[in-house]
Scaffold this motif. Sequence first.
Motif, short mmCIF file in Angstrom:
data_model
loop_
_atom_site.label_atom_id
_atom_site.label_comp_id
_atom_site.label_asym_id
_atom_site.label_seq_id
_atom_site.Cartn_x
_atom_site.Cartn_y
_atom_site.Cartn_z
N GLU A 18 0.81 -1.20 0.00
CA GLU A 18 0.00 0.00 0.00
C GLU A 18 0.86 1.26 0.00
OE1 GLU A 18 -2.60 -0.14 3.30
OE2 GLU A 18 -3.69 -1.91 2.61
N LYS A 19 2.12 1.16 0.40
CA LYS A 19 2.98 2.32 0.50
C LYS A 19 3.53 2.70 -0.87
CE LYS A 19 4.54 1.68 5.24
NZ LYS A 19 5.71 1.60 6.13
N SER A 20 3.88 3.98 -1.01
CA SER A 20 4.49 4.47 -2.23
C SER A 20 5.97 4.69 -1.97
CB SER A 20 3.81 5.78 -2.65
OG SER A 20 4.44 6.31 -3.80
N PHE A 21 6.83 3.91 -2.62
CA PHE A 21 8.26 3.98 -2.41
C PHE A 21 8.94 4.72 -3.55
CE2 PHE A 21 7.07 0.67 0.45
CZ PHE A 21 8.05 0.60 1.44
N LEU A 22 9.80 5.68 -3.20
CA LEU A 22 10.63 6.33 -4.20
C LEU A 22 11.88 5.48 -4.41
CD1 LEU A 22 10.41 10.08 -3.13
CD2 LEU A 22 9.20 8.93 -4.99
N ASN A 23 12.49 5.57 -5.58
CA ASN A 23 13.68 4.78 -5.90
C ASN A 23 14.88 5.70 -6.14
OD1 ASN A 23 12.95 1.67 -6.57
ND2 ASN A 23 11.21 2.99 -7.01
N PHE A 24 16.03 5.30 -5.58
CA PHE A 24 17.26 6.05 -5.76
C PHE A 24 18.39 5.08 -6.09
CE2 PHE A 24 14.61 8.36 -2.74
CZ PHE A 24 14.54 9.61 -3.35
N ASP A 25 19.34 5.56 -6.89
CA ASP A 25 20.43 4.69 -7.34
C ASP A 25 21.34 4.27 -6.20
OD1 ASP A 25 19.55 4.79 -9.95
OD2 ASP A 25 20.82 6.50 -10.47
N SER A 26 21.61 5.19 -5.27
CA SER A 26 22.56 4.92 -4.19
C SER A 26 22.18 5.72 -2.95
CB SER A 26 23.97 5.31 -4.63
OG SER A 26 24.06 6.71 -4.82
N PRO A 27 22.73 5.37 -1.78
CA PRO A 27 22.43 6.13 -0.56
C PRO A 27 22.76 7.63 -0.68
CG PRO A 27 23.44 4.05 0.01
CD PRO A 27 23.54 4.16 -1.48
N SER A 28 23.82 7.95 -1.39
CA SER A 28 24.23 9.36 -1.50
C SER A 28 23.37 10.16 -2.47
CB SER A 28 25.70 9.44 -1.93
OG SER A 28 25.90 8.78 -3.17
N SER A 29 22.46 9.47 -3.19
CA SER A 29 21.58 10.18 -4.13
C SER A 29 20.17 10.38 -3.58
CB SER A 29 21.51 9.42 -5.46
OG SER A 29 20.85 8.17 -5.29
N VAL A 30 19.95 10.00 -2.33
CA VAL A 30 18.62 10.12 -1.73
C VAL A 30 18.19 11.58 -1.62
CG1 VAL A 30 17.30 9.80 0.42
CG2 VAL A 30 18.75 7.96 -0.45
N SER A 31 16.98 11.86 -2.04
CA SER A 31 16.39 13.19 -1.92
C SER A 31 15.04 13.04 -1.23
CB SER A 31 16.22 13.83 -3.30
OG SER A 31 15.63 15.11 -3.19
N PRO A 32 14.95 13.38 0.06
CA PRO A 32 13.73 13.09 0.82
C PRO A 32 12.50 13.85 0.36
CG PRO A 32 15.25 14.44 2.10
CD PRO A 32 15.99 14.02 0.88
N GLU A 33 11.38 13.16 0.32
CA GLU A 33 10.07 13.77 0.09
C GLU A 33 9.20 13.37 1.27
OE1 GLU A 33 8.27 13.07 -3.67
OE2 GLU A 33 10.08 13.56 -4.82
N TRP A 34 9.08 14.25 2.24
CA TRP A 34 8.41 13.93 3.49
C TRP A 34 6.89 13.97 3.34
CZ3 TRP A 34 11.53 11.81 6.81
CH2 TRP A 34 12.88 12.18 6.86
N HIS A 35 6.25 12.98 3.97
CA HIS A 35 4.79 12.90 3.98
C HIS A 35 4.27 13.02 5.41
CE1 HIS A 35 4.66 11.65 -0.25
NE2 HIS A 35 5.75 10.94 0.03
N PHE A 36 3.23 13.79 5.58
CA PHE A 36 2.67 14.07 6.91
C PHE A 36 2.20 12.80 7.60
CE2 PHE A 36 -0.95 15.11 9.65
CZ PHE A 36 -0.42 16.12 10.44
N LEU A 37 2.64 12.60 8.85
CA LEU A 37 2.15 11.52 9.70
C LEU A 37 1.20 12.08 10.75
CD1 LEU A 37 5.06 9.02 10.51
CD2 LEU A 37 2.91 8.54 9.34
#
Length: 286
Positions: free
Chosen positions: A31-50
């Motif tokens: 049910e979750k929507s996962f973003l994909n990144f090539d490597s740990p150093s390429s992560v760009s966070p998109e925060w969702h309200f909890l």
Amino acid sequence: MKKHLGLFLIASLLFFSCTTNSQVSDSLHKEKSFLNFDSPSSVSPEWHFLNSYSYSFDFIISKPRAICHAIKIDLTDPHLKITSYPPVTSFPIKDIKPEFLAKNNDIVINTVPYAQKIKPFTKKNPVGILSTSPLEFSKPLERYCAFWIYSVPDGYRCKIEQTQTAITDEKENNLYCVHGGFWQIIKDGKHIDFKDIKDSRTAVGISKDEKTLYILIVEGEKKSVSKGLSYGECADIFDRLGAFNAMQFDGGSSTTLYISGKNALSYPKNTRLPAFLGFQTAKFDK
């Protein structure tokens, strides 16, 4: 014959329970929507309200493949209440399943590593410092780091000490709890080198002003799905999240994350452990 029949029935029930839990967990995970990144150093966070004090961010690293869960918590939010297990009313420590804590907490993670006798079902004893003021449940160890939380007029503040024995004199009146971990991986913005060993991870990071807490959970128990990450790769992600200091709690099979009362991992997780941190929406002044 009766003995064998009884064992067969028990085994069947356990299999059915595990299968059902796995199906439920996998369903929640899809049910979750996962973003994909090539490597740990390429992560760009998109925060969702909890909720009022927290945001979440679920993502997948392609190389190495790893399923990750990040949470950002505003330590100054007036609605935030942090809970520590064991609480001051619990002595000696009793192992507990996270599902019980998840009933009253929005977020639950595991913390302190433990030692256990070879025999199954024996008590898990914390290794390293664990205290909920004013009780101290286990002593500090010089070789491990620690995460301590204290109350201030505008909420909470958190600090990471590279050596647990460095905080033994920090008996301030506003100290709330101290949970030991394994090792600090970022110190004042600089990475600390470790061997490249990939596994499940439970880790926390803190912003430079100590007002924002970051939680990073990495899955690694189902290697065909997620291989886990190394300490260095976790540090790379914390850089991208905004942490100035970061450390590792107990990872591997202990790695636990419950959000909104449900297991947030892609596999069943309800292991009894001796130490957790919980985050909840306060219904009264803390």
